[in-house]
Design a protein around this motif. Structure first.
Motif, PDB file in Angstrom:
ATOM      1  N   GLY A   1      -9.580  -3.511   4.633  1.00  0.00           N
ATOM      2  CA  GLY A   1      -9.527  -2.086   4.336  1.00  0.00           C
ATOM      3  C   GLY A   1      -8.187  -1.529   4.776  1.00  0.00           C
ATOM      4  N   ALA A   2      -8.012  -0.228   4.581  1.00  0.00           N
ATOM      5  CA  ALA A   2      -6.755   0.410   4.960  1.00  0.00           C
ATOM      6  C   ALA A   2      -7.021   1.806   5.511  1.00  0.00           C
ATOM      7  CB  ALA A   2      -5.798   0.494   3.764  1.00  0.00           C
ATOM      8  N   LEU A   3      -6.180   2.200   6.434  1.00  0.00           N
ATOM      9  CA  LEU A   3      -6.189   3.535   7.023  1.00  0.00           C
ATOM     10  C   LEU A   3      -4.769   4.072   6.939  1.00  0.00           C
ATOM     11  CD1 LEU A   3      -7.837   4.577  10.390  1.00  0.00           C
ATOM     12  CD2 LEU A   3      -5.487   5.237   9.870  1.00  0.00           C
ATOM     13  N   ILE A   4      -4.612   5.281   6.407  1.00  0.00           N
ATOM     14  CA  ILE A   4      -3.302   5.905   6.288  1.00  0.00           C
ATOM     15  C   ILE A   4      -3.304   7.174   7.120  1.00  0.00           C
ATOM     16  CG2 ILE A   4      -1.627   6.916   4.682  1.00  0.00           C
ATOM     17  CD1 ILE A   4      -2.762   5.076   2.532  1.00  0.00           C
ATOM     18  N   ALA A   5      -2.363   7.259   8.035  1.00  0.00           N
ATOM     19  CA  ALA A   5      -2.299   8.392   8.958  1.00  0.00           C
ATOM     20  C   ALA A   5      -0.881   8.494   9.500  1.00  0.00           C
ATOM     21  CB  ALA A   5      -3.307   8.218  10.096  1.00  0.00           C
ATOM     22  N   SER A   6      -0.644   9.499  10.310  1.00  0.00           N
ATOM     23  CA  SER A   6       0.682   9.713  10.881  1.00  0.00           C
ATOM     24  C   SER A   6       1.051   8.578  11.828  1.00  0.00           C
ATOM     25  CB  SER A   6       0.708  11.034  11.646  1.00  0.00           C
ATOM     26  OG  SER A   6      -0.094  10.937  12.813  1.00  0.00           O
TER      27      SER A   6
ATOM     28  N   ALA B   1       1.400  15.045  -1.232  1.00  0.00           N
ATOM     29  CA  ALA B   1       2.636  15.739  -1.612  1.00  0.00           C
ATOM     30  C   ALA B   1       3.060  16.749  -0.558  1.00  0.00           C
ATOM     31  CB  ALA B   1       2.455  16.434  -2.957  1.00  0.00           C
ATOM     32  N   ASP B   2       2.140  17.133   0.320  1.00  0.00           N
ATOM     33  CA  ASP B   2       2.479  18.026   1.423  1.00  0.00           C
ATOM     34  C   ASP B   2       3.274  17.232   2.452  1.00  0.00           C
ATOM     35  OD1 ASP B   2       2.582  19.603   3.704  1.00  0.00           O
ATOM     36  OD2 ASP B   2       0.546  20.363   3.482  1.00  0.00           O
ATOM     37  N   PRO B   3       4.526  17.617   2.763  1.00  0.00           N
ATOM     38  CA  PRO B   3       5.310  16.831   3.722  1.00  0.00           C
ATOM     39  C   PRO B   3       4.696  16.775   5.109  1.00  0.00           C
ATOM     40  CG  PRO B   3       6.399  18.912   3.197  1.00  0.00           C
ATOM     41  CD  PRO B   3       5.277  18.759   2.225  1.00  0.00           C
ATOM     42  N   ASP B   4       3.777  17.674   5.417  1.00  0.00           N
ATOM     43  CA  ASP B   4       3.129  17.687   6.726  1.00  0.00           C
ATOM     44  C   ASP B   4       1.709  17.142   6.670  1.00  0.00           C
ATOM     45  OD1 ASP B   4       5.373  18.900   7.945  1.00  0.00           O
ATOM     46  OD2 ASP B   4       4.716  20.881   7.255  1.00  0.00           O
ATOM     47  N   TRP B   5       1.403  16.311   5.665  1.00  0.00           N
ATOM     48  CA  TRP B   5       0.031  15.826   5.508  1.00  0.00           C
ATOM     49  C   TRP B   5      -0.473  15.100   6.756  1.00  0.00           C
ATOM     50  CZ3 TRP B   5      -0.958  10.716   6.207  1.00  0.00           C
ATOM     51  CH2 TRP B   5       0.100   9.812   6.043  1.00  0.00           C
TER      52      TRP B   5
ATOM     53  N   ALA C   1       1.067   6.619  -6.774  1.00  0.00           N
ATOM     54  CA  ALA C   1      -0.183   7.135  -7.326  1.00  0.00           C
ATOM     55  C   ALA C   1      -0.431   8.590  -6.957  1.00  0.00           C
ATOM     56  CB  ALA C   1      -1.354   6.273  -6.856  1.00  0.00           C
ATOM     57  N   TYR C   2      -0.023   8.989  -5.738  1.00  0.00           N
ATOM     58  CA  TYR C   2      -0.372  10.321  -5.250  1.00  0.00           C
ATOM     59  C   TYR C   2       0.800  11.301  -5.283  1.00  0.00           C
ATOM     60  CZ  TYR C   2      -4.802   8.373  -3.618  1.00  0.00           C
ATOM     61  OH  TYR C   2      -6.038   7.785  -3.562  1.00  0.00           O
ATOM     62  N   GLY C   3       1.984  10.822  -5.670  1.00  0.00           N
ATOM     63  CA  GLY C   3       3.109  11.733  -5.803  1.00  0.00           C
ATOM     64  C   GLY C   3       3.644  12.278  -4.495  1.00  0.00           C
ATOM     65  N   GLY C   4       3.541  11.490  -3.439  1.00  0.00           N
ATOM     66  CA  GLY C   4       4.083  11.894  -2.141  1.00  0.00           C
ATOM     67  C   GLY C   4       4.502  10.673  -1.367  1.00  0.00           C
ATOM     68  N   PRO C   5       5.619  10.737  -0.631  1.00  0.00           N
ATOM     69  CA  PRO C   5       6.118   9.550   0.067  1.00  0.00           C
ATOM     70  C   PRO C   5       5.233   9.139   1.237  1.00  0.00           C
ATOM     71  CG  PRO C   5       7.418  11.477   0.644  1.00  0.00           C
ATOM     72  CD  PRO C   5       6.491  11.908  -0.452  1.00  0.00           C
ATOM     73  N   ILE C   6       4.867   7.858   1.258  1.00  0.00           N
ATOM     74  CA  ILE C   6       4.099   7.260   2.352  1.00  0.00           C
ATOM     75  C   ILE C   6       4.866   6.030   2.817  1.00  0.00           C
ATOM     76  CG2 ILE C   6       1.930   6.143   2.997  1.00  0.00           C
ATOM     77  CD1 ILE C   6       0.647   7.804   0.681  1.00  0.00           C
ATOM     78  N   ARG C   7       5.055   5.915   4.120  1.00  0.00           N
ATOM     79  CA  ARG C   7       5.840   4.818   4.681  1.00  0.00           C
ATOM     80  C   ARG C   7       4.915   3.715   5.194  1.00  0.00           C
ATOM     81  NH1 ARG C   7       7.840   9.139   7.683  1.00  0.00           N
ATOM     82  NH2 ARG C   7       7.141   8.066   9.583  1.00  0.00           N
ATOM     83  N   PRO C   8       5.404   2.485   5.267  1.00  0.00           N
ATOM     84  CA  PRO C   8       4.583   1.396   5.787  1.00  0.00           C
ATOM     85  C   PRO C   8       4.075   1.640   7.203  1.00  0.00           C
ATOM     86  CG  PRO C   8       6.476   0.500   4.623  1.00  0.00           C
ATOM     87  CD  PRO C   8       6.691   1.984   4.703  1.00  0.00           C
ATOM     88  N   ASP C   9       4.860   2.364   8.034  1.00  0.00           N
ATOM     89  CA  ASP C   9       4.382   2.610   9.393  1.00  0.00           C
ATOM     90  C   ASP C   9       3.288   3.671   9.448  1.00  0.00           C
ATOM     91  OD1 ASP C   9       5.957   4.834   8.865  1.00  0.00           O
ATOM     92  OD2 ASP C   9       6.938   4.835  10.821  1.00  0.00           O
ATOM     93  N   GLU C  10       2.911   4.205   8.288  1.00  0.00           N
ATOM     94  CA  GLU C  10       1.785   5.124   8.186  1.00  0.00           C
ATOM     95  C   GLU C  10       0.545   4.432   7.611  1.00  0.00           C
ATOM     96  OE1 GLU C  10       4.271   9.278   7.503  1.00  0.00           O
ATOM     97  OE2 GLU C  10       3.996   7.901   5.793  1.00  0.00           O
TER      98      GLU C  10
ATOM     99  N   VAL D   1       0.839  -1.200   0.000  1.00  0.00           N
ATOM    100  CA  VAL D   1       0.000   0.000   0.000  1.00  0.00           C
ATOM    101  C   VAL D   1       0.875   1.251   0.000  1.00  0.00           C
ATOM    102  CG1 VAL D   1      -1.633   1.351   1.375  1.00  0.00           C
ATOM    103  CG2 VAL D   1      -2.002  -1.105   1.057  1.00  0.00           C
ATOM    104  N   ALA D   2       1.911   1.262   0.829  1.00  0.00           N
ATOM    105  CA  ALA D   2       2.788   2.433   0.893  1.00  0.00           C
ATOM    106  C   ALA D   2       3.437   2.701  -0.462  1.00  0.00           C
ATOM    107  CB  ALA D   2       3.853   2.226   1.972  1.00  0.00           C
ATOM    108  N   ARG D   3       3.905   1.654  -1.139  1.00  0.00           N
ATOM    109  CA  ARG D   3       4.524   1.830  -2.458  1.00  0.00           C
ATOM    110  C   ARG D   3       3.521   2.339  -3.487  1.00  0.00           C
ATOM    111  NH1 ARG D   3       6.801  -3.256  -1.330  1.00  0.00           N
ATOM    112  NH2 ARG D   3       5.232  -4.209  -2.701  1.00  0.00           N
ATOM    113  N   ASP D   4       2.350   1.690  -3.517  1.00  0.00           N
ATOM    114  CA  ASP D   4       1.359   2.037  -4.523  1.00  0.00           C
ATOM    115  C   ASP D   4       0.833   3.455  -4.322  1.00  0.00           C
ATOM    116  OD1 ASP D   4      -0.614   0.614  -6.655  1.00  0.00           O
ATOM    117  OD2 ASP D   4      -1.739   2.051  -5.424  1.00  0.00           O
TER     118      ASP D   4
END
Length: 392
Positions: free
Chosen positions: A249-254, A223-227, A88-97, A81-84
């Motif tokens: 399902g999935a939840l993406i957050a800090s 893409a906002d580093p503080d999303w 897809a959204y043009g901003g880095p997302i890590r697995p721990d998010e 999910v983090a890779r995809d």
């Protein structure tokens, strides 16, 4: 003597889809006019055979498919999910998010549980997704409705006037359930900026993102580093890979919010089902072309729905996309009465707009939701014929 009953739960409405199914009790449908069920937004076919085989092999050959797993989800799925999403959204997302949940409904419940408590407020655009409203009611959280404008798209300036010191979040669903509206990127950005400026969360539920008619990313919020200070993102694998019964399902957050999410998930489920997670990860890795075909089919059904409704006198489509159409009907009766008559006189099961609106709101009585993705193009044509012939 009766046992105590939680008043918040007792005052919550019953599940609308189950209520609609009860309308079928004792009703028979002749072979020449079988029931067309356009009430629930769910695939009517099982997962494709290659995916079922992969899940069956996991059940036979992977011992850990039968054990408790990590509360926040299997590492391979969180990493996928983090890779995809990053791509897809043009901003880095890590697995721990990333957290994996038992369907997107549980992702919503987890998000709300980290944000609000009794007496707090959450803003939901109208018409709302009824399970969102039900969860807020159960928690003693006040739902604040935001009427949508042209094309069933909500307005951030209008939402700003509804924010109080008790507001904890604004929830957006795009493509929308029940209206089908696809929110423009600038709308999502305006809500994001509003939420950030007021110190509240923006929850974006993109359960139906795989069936968006637009190409490319639907927004650039990641893409906002503080999303992570504002955005909570929700997703469902149920529609994309027909995994409704496996609840993934999935939840993406800090990462900081994940600490709180983990508490909730551990308490209510411990973890999402392992075989469903294995299936979702396999689907992401192997079913891109198949999913593109599914999207094309849903978009073709959308076109058939819009064209068919345009030819029906008096009916007016307010929103149409993903699995849904939000439609104004032409009859001098409230939508719940109309919905019941359509079962008996037309062999159609759909949901009245009152199930998606506050009690007493006149818009609910004037509209119905049609889950047209549950019917193929021939079925949609038959539905249009029955609606054209219907007489209250």
């Amino acid at each position: 003597m009766s046992l105590p009953l939680n008043p918040a739960l007792a005052s919550t409405s019953r599940p609308p889809v189950m209520e609609a199914r009860r309308w079928l009790e004792g009703v028979s449908f002749p072979p020449e006019r079988p029931l067309i069920n356009i009430s629930q937004a769910a695939p009517v076919d099982p997962p494709p055979e290659p995916l079922r085989r992969a899940m069956a092999e996991a059940a036979l050959n992977q011992p850990d498919a039968h054990f408790y797993g990590p509360v926040l989800g299997r590492s391979e799925l969180r990493e996928a999910v983090a890779r995809d999403w990053s791509r897809a959204y043009g901003g880095p997302i890590r697995p721990d998010e990333v957290a994996i949940t038992q369907g997107c409904n549980q992702a919503f419940c987890a998000a709300i549980q980290t944000l609000a408590g009794p007496g707090d407020e959450i803003i939901l655009p109208l018409p709302w997704y009824f399970n969102h409203k039900m969860w807020l009611d159960m928690q003693g959280i006040r739902t604040v409705g935001l009427h949508c404008g042209q094309g069933m798209v909500p307005d951030a300036e209008a939402a700003a006037g509804l924010i109080t010191d008790r507001t904890r979040a604004i929830v957006l669903v795009s493509p929308n359930n029940p209206s089908g509206a696809e929110y423009p990127a600038e709308t999502l950005r305006a809500f994001y900026d509003l939420a950030r400026s007021r110190g509240i969360a923006l929850i974006v539920d993109e359960t139906y993102r795989d069936f968006d008619s637009r190409e490319g990313a639907p927004h650039d919020l990641f893409a906002d580093p503080d999303w992570g200070g504002t955005l909570i993102h929700l997703y469902s694998f149920s529609k994309a890979y027909r995994l409704t019964g496996h609840r993934v399902g999935a939840l993406i957050a800090s990462p900081a919010r994940m600490v709180e999410v983990e508490k909730f998930l551990d308490t209510v489920a411990i973890c999402a089902a392992q075989i469903g997670q294995i299936g979702a990860a396999w689907g992401m890795a192997n079913m891109g072309d198949w999913l593109a075909g599914e999207r094309a089919e849903i978009l073709a059904r959308r076109t058939a729905m819009a064209e068919g409704m345009a030819a029906l006198p008096g009916w007016r489509v307010k929103g149409c996309g993903a699995y849904f159409a939000w439609v104004e009907h032409p009859y001098d009766m409230a939508s719940p009465e109309l919905a019941r008559e359509l079962v008996h006189k037309a062999g159609l099961l759909l949901l009245p707009g009152t199930m998606f609106m506050p009690e007493g709101d006149p818009e609910g009585a004037r509209h119905v939701r049609i889950a047209f993705a549950n019917a193929d193009q021939a079925g949609i044509a038959t539905m249009m014929q029955r609606l054209a012939a219907f007489r209250p």
